[in-house]
Design a protein around this motif. Structure first.
Motif, PDB file in Angstrom:
ATOM      1  N   VAL A   1       0.900  -1.275   0.093  1.00  0.00           N
ATOM      2  CA  VAL A   1       0.064   0.064  -0.224  1.00  0.00           C
ATOM      3  C   VAL A   1       0.675   1.278   0.093  1.00  0.00           C
ATOM      4  O   VAL A   1       0.638   2.148  -0.753  1.00  0.00           O
ATOM      5  CB  VAL A   1      -1.039   0.031   1.339  1.00  0.00           C
ATOM      6  N   GLY A   2       1.931   1.265   0.881  1.00  0.00           N
ATOM      7  CA  GLY A   2       2.817   2.540   0.953  1.00  0.00           C
ATOM      8  C   GLY A   2       3.506   2.685  -0.424  1.00  0.00           C
ATOM      9  O   GLY A   2       3.521   3.875  -0.601  1.00  0.00           O
ATOM     10  N   ASN A   3       4.097   1.749  -0.993  1.00  0.00           N
ATOM     11  CA  ASN A   3       4.822   2.090  -2.082  1.00  0.00           C
ATOM     12  C   ASN A   3       3.859   2.283  -3.350  1.00  0.00           C
ATOM     13  O   ASN A   3       4.281   3.103  -4.201  1.00  0.00           O
ATOM     14  CB  ASN A   3       5.638   0.711  -2.626  1.00  0.00           C
ATOM     15  N   CYS A   4       2.744   1.833  -3.326  1.00  0.00           N
ATOM     16  CA  CYS A   4       1.865   2.144  -4.368  1.00  0.00           C
ATOM     17  C   CYS A   4       1.144   3.629  -4.427  1.00  0.00           C
ATOM     18  O   CYS A   4       1.054   4.187  -5.342  1.00  0.00           O
ATOM     19  CB  CYS A   4       0.449   1.056  -4.426  1.00  0.00           C
ATOM     20  N   ILE A   5       1.143   3.752  -3.114  1.00  0.00           N
ATOM     21  CA  ILE A   5       0.635   5.338  -2.842  1.00  0.00           C
ATOM     22  C   ILE A   5       1.720   6.219  -3.262  1.00  0.00           C
ATOM     23  O   ILE A   5       1.238   7.314  -4.120  1.00  0.00           O
ATOM     24  CB  ILE A   5       0.309   5.401  -1.353  1.00  0.00           C
ATOM     25  N   LEU A   6       2.843   5.870  -2.897  1.00  0.00           N
ATOM     26  CA  LEU A   6       3.792   6.588  -3.344  1.00  0.00           C
ATOM     27  C   LEU A   6       4.076   6.856  -4.914  1.00  0.00           C
ATOM     28  O   LEU A   6       4.380   7.922  -5.431  1.00  0.00           O
ATOM     29  CB  LEU A   6       5.334   6.085  -2.772  1.00  0.00           C
ATOM     30  N   LEU A   7       4.027   5.578  -5.568  1.00  0.00           N
ATOM     31  CA  LEU A   7       3.933   5.691  -7.142  1.00  0.00           C
ATOM     32  C   LEU A   7       3.014   6.577  -7.393  1.00  0.00           C
ATOM     33  O   LEU A   7       3.115   7.234  -8.379  1.00  0.00           O
ATOM     34  CB  LEU A   7       4.072   4.266  -7.498  1.00  0.00           C
ATOM     35  N   TYR A   8       1.818   6.383  -6.982  1.00  0.00           N
ATOM     36  CA  TYR A   8       0.516   7.166  -7.698  1.00  0.00           C
ATOM     37  C   TYR A   8       0.924   8.439  -7.390  1.00  0.00           C
ATOM     38  O   TYR A   8       0.677   9.281  -8.424  1.00  0.00           O
ATOM     39  CB  TYR A   8      -0.711   6.526  -6.825  1.00  0.00           C
ATOM     40  N   LEU A   9       1.305   9.029  -6.417  1.00  0.00           N
ATOM     41  CA  LEU A   9       1.592  10.336  -6.028  1.00  0.00           C
ATOM     42  C   LEU A   9       2.584  11.139  -7.013  1.00  0.00           C
ATOM     43  O   LEU A   9       2.352  12.184  -7.534  1.00  0.00           O
ATOM     44  CB  LEU A   9       1.888  10.722  -4.627  1.00  0.00           C
ATOM     45  N   ILE A  10       3.811  10.321  -7.309  1.00  0.00           N
ATOM     46  CA  ILE A  10       4.839  10.905  -8.092  1.00  0.00           C
ATOM     47  C   ILE A  10       4.344  10.884  -9.650  1.00  0.00           C
ATOM     48  O   ILE A  10       4.853  11.715 -10.166  1.00  0.00           O
ATOM     49  CB  ILE A  10       5.966   9.765  -7.940  1.00  0.00           C
ATOM     50  N   LEU A  11       3.292   9.818  -9.872  1.00  0.00           N
ATOM     51  CA  LEU A  11       2.864   9.831 -11.189  1.00  0.00           C
ATOM     52  C   LEU A  11       1.885  10.880 -11.541  1.00  0.00           C
ATOM     53  O   LEU A  11       2.004  11.723 -12.647  1.00  0.00           O
ATOM     54  CB  LEU A  11       2.287   8.624 -11.339  1.00  0.00           C
ATOM     55  N   VAL A  12       1.160  11.189 -10.793  1.00  0.00           N
ATOM     56  CA  VAL A  12       0.024  12.178 -10.941  1.00  0.00           C
ATOM     57  C   VAL A  12       0.332  13.535 -10.599  1.00  0.00           C
ATOM     58  O   VAL A  12      -0.351  14.719 -11.121  1.00  0.00           O
ATOM     59  CB  VAL A  12      -1.483  11.967 -10.311  1.00  0.00           C
ATOM     60  N   GLU A  13       1.175  13.747  -9.799  1.00  0.00           N
ATOM     61  CA  GLU A  13       1.597  15.172  -9.264  1.00  0.00           C
ATOM     62  C   GLU A  13       2.622  15.744 -10.012  1.00  0.00           C
ATOM     63  O   GLU A  13       3.809  15.249  -9.847  1.00  0.00           O
ATOM     64  CB  GLU A  13       1.773  15.412  -7.897  1.00  0.00           C
ATOM     65  N   ARG A  14       2.597  16.653 -10.934  1.00  0.00           N
ATOM     66  CA  ARG A  14       3.473  17.320 -11.459  1.00  0.00           C
ATOM     67  C   ARG A  14       4.547  18.052 -10.978  1.00  0.00           C
ATOM     68  O   ARG A  14       5.851  17.845 -11.270  1.00  0.00           O
ATOM     69  CB  ARG A  14       2.910  18.450 -12.478  1.00  0.00           C
ATOM     70  N   SER A  15       4.250  18.348  -9.751  1.00  0.00           N
ATOM     71  CA  SER A  15       5.341  19.152  -8.873  1.00  0.00           C
ATOM     72  C   SER A  15       6.364  18.192  -8.278  1.00  0.00           C
ATOM     73  O   SER A  15       7.593  18.403  -7.927  1.00  0.00           O
ATOM     74  CB  SER A  15       4.978  19.734  -7.648  1.00  0.00           C
TER      75      SER A  15
ATOM     76  N   PRO B   1       8.678   4.042   2.298  1.00  0.00           N
ATOM     77  CA  PRO B   1       7.645   4.943   1.900  1.00  0.00           C
ATOM     78  C   PRO B   1       7.337   5.733   3.142  1.00  0.00           C
ATOM     79  O   PRO B   1       6.863   6.931   3.040  1.00  0.00           O
ATOM     80  CB  PRO B   1       6.365   4.266   1.306  1.00  0.00           C
ATOM     81  N   ILE B   2       7.114   5.278   4.376  1.00  0.00           N
ATOM     82  CA  ILE B   2       6.820   5.976   5.545  1.00  0.00           C
ATOM     83  C   ILE B   2       7.753   6.956   5.818  1.00  0.00           C
ATOM     84  O   ILE B   2       7.544   8.120   6.298  1.00  0.00           O
ATOM     85  CB  ILE B   2       6.571   4.882   6.686  1.00  0.00           C
ATOM     86  N   ILE B   3       8.884   6.814   5.808  1.00  0.00           N
ATOM     87  CA  ILE B   3      10.386   7.692   6.071  1.00  0.00           C
ATOM     88  C   ILE B   3      10.025   8.795   5.088  1.00  0.00           C
ATOM     89  O   ILE B   3       9.980   9.823   5.455  1.00  0.00           O
ATOM     90  CB  ILE B   3      11.524   7.065   5.922  1.00  0.00           C
ATOM     91  N   TYR B   4       9.884   8.520   3.821  1.00  0.00           N
ATOM     92  CA  TYR B   4       9.950   9.755   2.868  1.00  0.00           C
ATOM     93  C   TYR B   4       8.507  10.289   2.991  1.00  0.00           C
ATOM     94  O   TYR B   4       8.614  11.738   2.832  1.00  0.00           O
ATOM     95  CB  TYR B   4       9.882   9.108   1.327  1.00  0.00           C
ATOM     96  N   GLY B   5       7.491   9.807   3.440  1.00  0.00           N
ATOM     97  CA  GLY B   5       6.083  10.555   3.628  1.00  0.00           C
ATOM     98  C   GLY B   5       6.527  11.457   4.821  1.00  0.00           C
ATOM     99  O   GLY B   5       5.597  12.373   4.791  1.00  0.00           O
ATOM    100  N   VAL B   6       6.911  11.006   5.960  1.00  0.00           N
ATOM    101  CA  VAL B   6       7.082  11.764   7.218  1.00  0.00           C
ATOM    102  C   VAL B   6       8.305  12.876   7.077  1.00  0.00           C
ATOM    103  O   VAL B   6       7.807  13.981   7.389  1.00  0.00           O
ATOM    104  CB  VAL B   6       7.530  10.973   8.328  1.00  0.00           C
ATOM    105  N   LYS B   7       9.330  12.716   6.083  1.00  0.00           N
ATOM    106  CA  LYS B   7      10.230  13.388   6.354  1.00  0.00           C
ATOM    107  C   LYS B   7      10.369  14.550   5.042  1.00  0.00           C
ATOM    108  O   LYS B   7      11.132  15.431   5.086  1.00  0.00           O
ATOM    109  CB  LYS B   7      11.728  12.967   6.320  1.00  0.00           C
TER     110      LYS B   7
END
Length: 314
Positions: free
Chosen positions: A42-56, A291-297
């Motif tokens: 779940v964590g890595n899929c959310i990370l991949l989704y965000l990086i894919l759809v967010e242009r920033s 993904p938790i570490i990158y999500g927090v930091k």
């Protein structure tokens, strides 16, 4: 003891025992493994989704991060589902081609993870030591070259391992006291000289990972040198903050690897059960925590995750 008397031309199935000495607790051990594996997925899929759809987030650092997430998914998926089938279903058999496939993707993912961390260290070095030239140095073309280069390097390092195992005759026991196939563990079951396997297993993947660690250490030495030359405390904290999540992931990846290598070499008093348990945790804990570490930091990811879940609740 189950014995398989088959020639190497027609290898029979191997038997993965699981965690020796804890067979009675396999069902219960599988529950936390499954939970952590689900967190990793779940964590890595959310990370991949965000990086894919967010242009920033379409920047070199996040591109490497998405590659790390995909490699982590490969690493955990190559080992955990089979481990859970052993724990819960008693499905201990694995075919010789299946064993080679699992072994290749486990070792390939590990070596590629190390290379990605090295590439991310280079990204941080350029961002901090040459910020004005960042977009000039790390162009899309350069990033593609780096990705293809580290992927091809990892493939070329691990492919010979498959051929080194296929040349071996397996005429004795095919019982593997582990939850997954790994190179030396399988090679030790052969009734032939495995000196080449042992030497290549050390000089190939291990020396590659050590060289990555050295290059990462050099990168961060140069980064620290540049950071402490900055005039203000605020600028130093901001520069170090951009490296915080990457440093945590590096420590979480390499510290257990070094500990495991030292334990195998010098820890003769450490039980085999501990080695197997530790090896299983190693393929599931880092993919779940990265993904938790990158999500927090990482501020950009933290903000996008907050927006994502706020929108869903609304």
């Amino acid at each position: 003891m189950v014995l398989f008397n088959l020639s190497s031309d027609n290898p029979g199935p191997f038997i993965l025992v699981g965690i020796p000495g804890l067979e009675h607790a396999h069902v219960w051990i599988g529950i936390p493994f499954c939970i952590v594996y689900m967190v990793a997925i779940v964590g890595n899929c959310i990370l991949l989704y965000l990086i894919l759809v967010e242009r920033s987030l379409h920047k070199p650092m996040f591109f490497f991060l998405s590659m790390l997430a995909m490699t982590d998914l490969t690493l955990s998926t190559a080992g955990v589902p089979k481990t859970l089938s052993i724990f819960w279903l008693g499905a201990q058999e694995i075919t010789f081609p299946g064993c080679l496939t699992q072994m290749f993707f486990l070792h390939y993912s590990f070596v590629l993870d190390s290379a990605i961390l090295m590439a991310m260290a280079f990204d941080r070095y350029v961002a901090i030591c040459s910020p004005l030239r960042y977009n000039i140095i790390l162009t899309p073309k350069t990033i593609i070259k780096i990705v293809v280069g580290i992927s091809f390097r990892s493939f070329c390092i691990m492919l010979p391992v498959v051929f080194l195992l296929t040349r071996l005759p397996f005429c004795r026991t095919r019982i593997i006291p582990h939850t997954y196939c790994e190179h030396i563990g399988v090679a030790r079951l052969a009734c032939a000289d495995i000196s080449i396997n042992i030497w290549y297993g050390f000089c190939g993947p291990i020396m590659t990972v050590i060289s990555d660690m050295i290059l990462i250490a050099v990168s961060y030495t140069l980064i620290l040198y540049a950071v402490f030359r900055l005039p203000s405390q605020e600028a130093r904290q901001k520069a170090l903050g951009t490296c915080g999540s990457h440093v945590c992931v590096i420590l979480m990846f390499y510290t257990p690897a070094v500990f495991s290598a030292l334990a195998h070499r010098f820890g003769h008093s450490v039980s085999h059960t501990f080695h197997i348990m530790f090896a299983n945790l190693y393929i599931v804990i880092p993919p779940a925590l990265n993904p938790i570490i990158y999500g927090v930091k990482t501020k950009q990811i933290r903000e996008k995750v907050t927006v994502l879940f706020s929108t869903k609740r609304t």
